[in-house]
Scaffold this active site. Structure first.
Site, short mmCIF file in Angstrom:
data_model
loop_
_atom_site.label_atom_id
_atom_site.label_comp_id
_atom_site.label_asym_id
_atom_site.label_seq_id
_atom_site.Cartn_x
_atom_site.Cartn_y
_atom_site.Cartn_z
N ASP A 35 0.84 -1.21 0.00
CA ASP A 35 0.00 0.00 0.00
C ASP A 35 0.87 1.25 0.00
O ASP A 35 1.95 1.26 0.61
CB ASP A 35 -0.90 -0.02 1.24
CG ASP A 35 -2.04 0.98 1.14
OD1 ASP A 35 -2.28 1.51 0.03
OD2 ASP A 35 -2.69 1.23 2.16
N HIS A 52 2.96 3.20 -9.18
CA HIS A 52 2.81 1.77 -9.44
C HIS A 52 4.08 1.20 -10.09
O HIS A 52 4.49 0.07 -9.78
CB HIS A 52 1.59 1.51 -10.33
CG HIS A 52 0.29 1.90 -9.67
ND1 HIS A 52 0.02 1.60 -8.35
CD2 HIS A 52 -0.81 2.57 -10.14
CE1 HIS A 52 -1.20 2.06 -8.03
NE2 HIS A 52 -1.71 2.66 -9.10
N GLU A 82 -12.10 -4.81 -5.33
CA GLU A 82 -12.61 -3.44 -5.25
C GLU A 82 -11.82 -2.48 -6.16
O GLU A 82 -12.31 -1.41 -6.53
CB GLU A 82 -12.54 -2.93 -3.81
CG GLU A 82 -13.49 -3.63 -2.83
CD GLU A 82 -13.05 -5.04 -2.46
OE1 GLU A 82 -11.83 -5.32 -2.46
OE2 GLU A 82 -13.94 -5.88 -2.19
N TRP A 84 -11.30 -2.60 -9.17
CA TRP A 84 -11.94 -2.36 -10.48
C TRP A 84 -12.70 -1.04 -10.47
O TRP A 84 -13.02 -0.50 -11.52
CB TRP A 84 -12.90 -3.50 -10.83
CG TRP A 84 -12.24 -4.81 -11.13
CD1 TRP A 84 -12.25 -5.93 -10.35
CD2 TRP A 84 -11.47 -5.16 -12.30
NE1 TRP A 84 -11.54 -6.94 -10.95
CE2 TRP A 84 -11.06 -6.50 -12.15
CE3 TRP A 84 -11.09 -4.46 -13.45
CZ2 TRP A 84 -10.28 -7.15 -13.10
CZ3 TRP A 84 -10.33 -5.12 -14.41
CH2 TRP A 84 -9.93 -6.44 -14.23
N LEU A 146 10.90 -20.56 -3.70
CA LEU A 146 9.92 -19.61 -3.15
C LEU A 146 8.61 -19.77 -3.92
O LEU A 146 8.59 -19.74 -5.15
CB LEU A 146 10.42 -18.17 -3.30
CG LEU A 146 9.40 -17.10 -2.88
CD1 LEU A 146 9.25 -17.05 -1.36
CD2 LEU A 146 9.80 -15.71 -3.39
N ARG A 203 1.50 -5.01 6.24
CA ARG A 203 0.89 -3.98 5.41
C ARG A 203 1.77 -2.74 5.49
O ARG A 203 2.15 -2.32 6.58
CB ARG A 203 -0.53 -3.63 5.87
CG ARG A 203 -1.16 -2.58 4.96
CD ARG A 203 -2.62 -2.31 5.28
NE ARG A 203 -3.19 -1.44 4.25
CZ ARG A 203 -4.42 -1.51 3.78
NH1 ARG A 203 -5.24 -2.41 4.24
NH2 ARG A 203 -4.84 -0.68 2.85
N SER A 211 -8.41 -5.06 4.61
CA SER A 211 -8.93 -4.77 3.27
C SER A 211 -9.32 -6.02 2.48
O SER A 211 -8.97 -6.16 1.31
CB SER A 211 -7.91 -3.93 2.47
OG SER A 211 -7.74 -2.69 3.09
N GLU A 222 0.20 -13.23 12.50
CA GLU A 222 0.67 -12.04 13.22
C GLU A 222 0.60 -10.86 12.25
O GLU A 222 0.98 -10.99 11.08
CB GLU A 222 2.11 -12.24 13.70
CG GLU A 222 2.28 -13.36 14.69
CD GLU A 222 1.52 -13.12 15.98
OE1 GLU A 222 1.42 -11.95 16.41
OE2 GLU A 222 1.02 -14.10 16.56
#
Ligand code: FPP
Length: 257
Positions: A35, A52, A82, A84, A146, A203, A211, A222
């Site tokens: 974010d 971005h 959301e 979109w 990974l 986050r 979200s 956690e």
């Protein structure tokens, strides 16, 4: 559709990250809400798309840092159901960026032992982009270092609802017995059935919300909220989050004296 892979088997195989044992504890699965791209761009007087693009570079740094830290599963929230609702131009910028990212990074992801997966409503993306997702998943299917999952057009509630519908259909067809269905049986119907639950959810950007991300799966994760904006995220930020994870006492609801 339920996956062939048993969630119970995956959970049994996945080392349960204990934490509480100092900075050396490494979570098996880290989920990340990336974010702050827009705020990063705004602070520099740049268009959101520049945030971005810088965010995509941070994705690369994050993957490298996750590999170096010994994390086995990394799930990134790149586009929510959301999202979109954002202006059409920004949605186009994001989908174009994703396509570019897959084309430019796929070879290196493959060489670094990264297995790529997509979760979410992939049917909402263009046939060209869906073909890129398929190609990336096929190309990296044998990699084990990974497990990288990108959540695209993903929403936790939608995923749980889709699973509930599939369970109802399977019950109607006599394939499962609703009376004996347990949590492990249910989560085989989730799009995340091929992965262990996240141990740590990070986050960025200082916001403290889930979200709609991995709502079922993060029941015992956690939560660590970092004040860094996603495009500035670097290996040191992951180290900080892992150190915080290492200080947490995980009890999974049990009373341990
Ligand atoms: C949230 O920041 C970020 C997104 C909605 C998009 C995430 C996309 C990337 C990190 C880049 C592309 C991803 C990959 C996997 C190559 P925001 O735009 O909501 O920021 P704000 O809250 O500051 O406005």
């Amino acid at each position: 559709m339920a996956s062939d892979l048993s969630t119970a088997a995956i959970r049994a195989e996945a080392p349960r990250a204990k934490a509480g044992g100092g900075a050396a504890a490494v979570p098996c699965h880290v989920a990340l809400i990336m974010d702050g791209n827009g705020r990063w761009a705004k602070a520099r007087g740049l268009p959101r798309v520049a945030g971005h693009h810088a965010g995509a570079k941070a994705v690369r740094r994050c993957i490298e840092a996750a590999i170096d830290s010994g994390i086995e599963w990394l799930t990134l929230y790149a586009f929510s159901s959301e999202n979109w609702r954002r202006p059409a131009a920004e949605v186009t910028d994001l989908t174009t960026l994703l396509r570019q990212y897959l084309r430019s990074e796929l070879k290196e992801l493959g060489e670094n032992g990264v297995r790529f997966r997509v979760i979410g409503e992939r049917g909402r993306f263009s046939p060209e982009l869906r073909a890129e997702f398929d190609r990336a998943e096929r190309h990296t299917a044998d990699n084990r270092r990974l497990n990288l999952t990108i959540a695209l057009s993903y929403g936790g509630r939608t995923d749980i609802l889709a699973a509930a519908r599939d369970v109802a259909r399977a019950a109607k067809a006599g394939e499962i017995d609703p009376e004996t269905l347990d949590e492990d049986g249910f989560c085989r119907f989730l799009s995340t059935s091929a992965m262990p639950d996240p141990d740590l959810l990070i986050r960025t950007s200082g916001e403290q919300r889930l979200s709609n991300f991995l709502l079922w799966e993060c029941a015992y994760a956690e939560l660590v909220f970092l004040d860094v904006l996603w495009p500035d995220f670097c290996a040191q930020d992951l180290t900080v989050a892992l150190a915080e994870f290492g200080r947490r006492e995980r009890r999974y609801g049990a009373n341990v004296d």
